[in-house]
Design an enzyme around this catalytic site. Structure first.
Site, mmCIF file in Angstrom:
data_model
loop_
_atom_site.group_PDB
_atom_site.id
_atom_site.type_symbol
_atom_site.label_atom_id
_atom_site.label_comp_id
_atom_site.label_asym_id
_atom_site.label_seq_id
_atom_site.Cartn_x
_atom_site.Cartn_y
_atom_site.Cartn_z
ATOM 1 N N CYS A 116 33.415 44.224 43.825
ATOM 2 C CA CYS A 116 34.706 44.832 44.155
ATOM 3 C C CYS A 116 35.111 44.626 45.615
ATOM 4 O O CYS A 116 36.302 44.656 45.935
ATOM 5 C CB CYS A 116 34.678 46.323 43.839
ATOM 6 S SG CYS A 116 34.409 46.678 42.091
ATOM 7 N N HIS A 266 41.327 48.734 46.797
ATOM 8 C CA HIS A 266 40.793 48.125 45.588
ATOM 9 C C HIS A 266 41.140 49.024 44.412
ATOM 10 O O HIS A 266 40.979 50.245 44.462
ATOM 11 C CB HIS A 266 39.285 47.966 45.707
ATOM 12 C CG HIS A 266 38.598 47.765 44.399
ATOM 13 N ND1 HIS A 266 38.939 46.746 43.539
ATOM 14 C CD2 HIS A 266 37.603 48.464 43.785
ATOM 15 C CE1 HIS A 266 38.179 46.812 42.459
ATOM 16 N NE2 HIS A 266 37.365 47.850 42.586
ATOM 17 N N ASN A 296 40.909 47.564 36.388
ATOM 18 C CA ASN A 296 40.108 47.138 37.536
ATOM 19 C C ASN A 296 39.766 45.663 37.361
ATOM 20 O O ASN A 296 39.032 45.292 36.446
ATOM 21 C CB ASN A 296 38.832 47.985 37.604
ATOM 22 C CG ASN A 296 37.931 47.628 38.767
ATOM 23 O OD1 ASN A 296 38.103 46.600 39.406
ATOM 24 N ND2 ASN A 296 36.959 48.483 39.042
#
Length: 339
Positions: A116, A266, A296
């Site tokens: 991430c 993020h 995501n």
């Protein structure tokens, strides 16, 4: 002489196949309200087997848009940096695939495996090469194909409802204007929590002979071939590290929270973004979220969101833009940009 690094062009690509929460409810014991309440996600994009996409190919599609917008020829790219946790192959990495697919005769290609935080880590790497004068133009890509590796059953719903596929790209180039572009990047990790968000297998810890034996013996269900996430623990650490690394970047540059024109976190969970927004007392116009549409997308989430914010006119010349990420590793980082 130290140069400045600026973002000259941005691009994104997401598969056409939209998977809604209602679609997932047909595969597992879940529903739209349950998913939205916990994550803020309404839909995500998944690759189809026959749509011609892969992690590298999506990255190339995003890269072509970024190159055109930057008015930079593929042959002027000095370095490719590719961030992903879902490469097409165990090896080689996607960077060399991009070099071949873009028909770049030869250039170095570097793969970043920081999940991430991958795009921010890649941004920091590219920034150092440009600042020192080693390279002029760097192509940075974040791309992920999660859908093929998710447990699309009730057993895996805590993870599988969250992730989507897509890619984002940025062309970074040299600037001689002091104070323009990337002002600083800040990177951290804490490996003692690595297995709180991890994919343990298949890996060299449980390699081909063992996998074959498990298949023969029927033990395959006991092997952790799907991602594991300790959701509450990850959430608790994420909100702490997001706050710390954003403040670190601001303090390093003598900036205040009030100087932030756009924060792009993020896109891990909308509740994390909302927590940070509330803590920093930022307006909705100062924080860009698109997780409700894409889920995501790990290393692709920041470049996709950054591209969309720019396309929508929410980032203008002279704006102070803050990027921040937290994820598996644990790794986290931030970047402060004077647009």
């Amino acid at each position: 002489m130290l140069y400045q690094t600026k973002i000259a062009g941005l691009g994104k690509y997401v598969p056409e196949n939209i998977v809604t929460n209602d679609d997932l409810s047909k595969l597992m014991d879940t529903n739209d309200a349950w998913i939205q309440e916990r994550t803020g996600i309404k839909e995500r994009r998944h690759i189809k087997k026959d749509d011609g996409n892969s992690t590298a190919i999506m990255g190339v599609k995003a890269a072509k848009i970024a190159l055109e917008r930057a008015n930079v020829s593929k042959d002027d790219i000095d370095l490719i940096v590719f961030a992903t946790l879902s490469p097409d192959y165990y090896f080689p990495g996607c960077g060399v695939q991009v070099q071949e697919l873009l028909d770049i005769h030869t250039c170095p290609a570097l793969d970043v495996r920081n999940q991430c935080s991958g795009f921010i880590y890649g941004l920091s790497v590219a920034d150092q090469f440009i600042k020192t004068g080693m390279y002029k133009n760097v192509l940075l890509i974040g791309s992920e194909n999660h859908s093929g590796g998710l447990d699309m059953s009730t057993r895996g719903r805590g993870v599988s409802v969250i992730f989507g596929d897509g890619a984002g790209a940025a062309v970074l180039t040299r600037s001689n204007h002091i104070g323009e572009g990337i002002l600083s990047t800040h990177l951290h990790s804490q490996g003692k929590h690595a297995l709180e968000l991890a994919l343990k297998g298949p890996s060299t810890m449980h390699w081909v002979p063992e996998i074959i034996e498990d298949q023969k013996s029927g033990k395959i269900e006991d092997i952790p071939y799907y991602p594991y996430m300790n959701g509450q623990f990850v959430f608790k650490n994420a909100v702490q590290r997001f706050s710390e690394v954003i403040n670190e970047g601001l303090q390093h540059n003598g900036l205040e929270i009030s100087d932030i024109d756009m924060l792009i976190p993020h896109q891990a969970n909308l509740r994390i973004s909302q927590f940070i927004q509330k803590k920093f007392k930022l307006s909705y116009d100062q924080v860009y979220n698109n997780i409700e549409r894409y889920g995501n997308t790990t290393a692709a989430s920041i470049p996709i969101a950054l591209t969309e914010a720019w396309e929508e006119g929410k980032i203008k010349s002279g704006d102070k833009v803050v990027l921040a990420a937290f994820g598996s590793g644990f790794t986290w980082g931030s970047a402060i940009i004077n647009w």
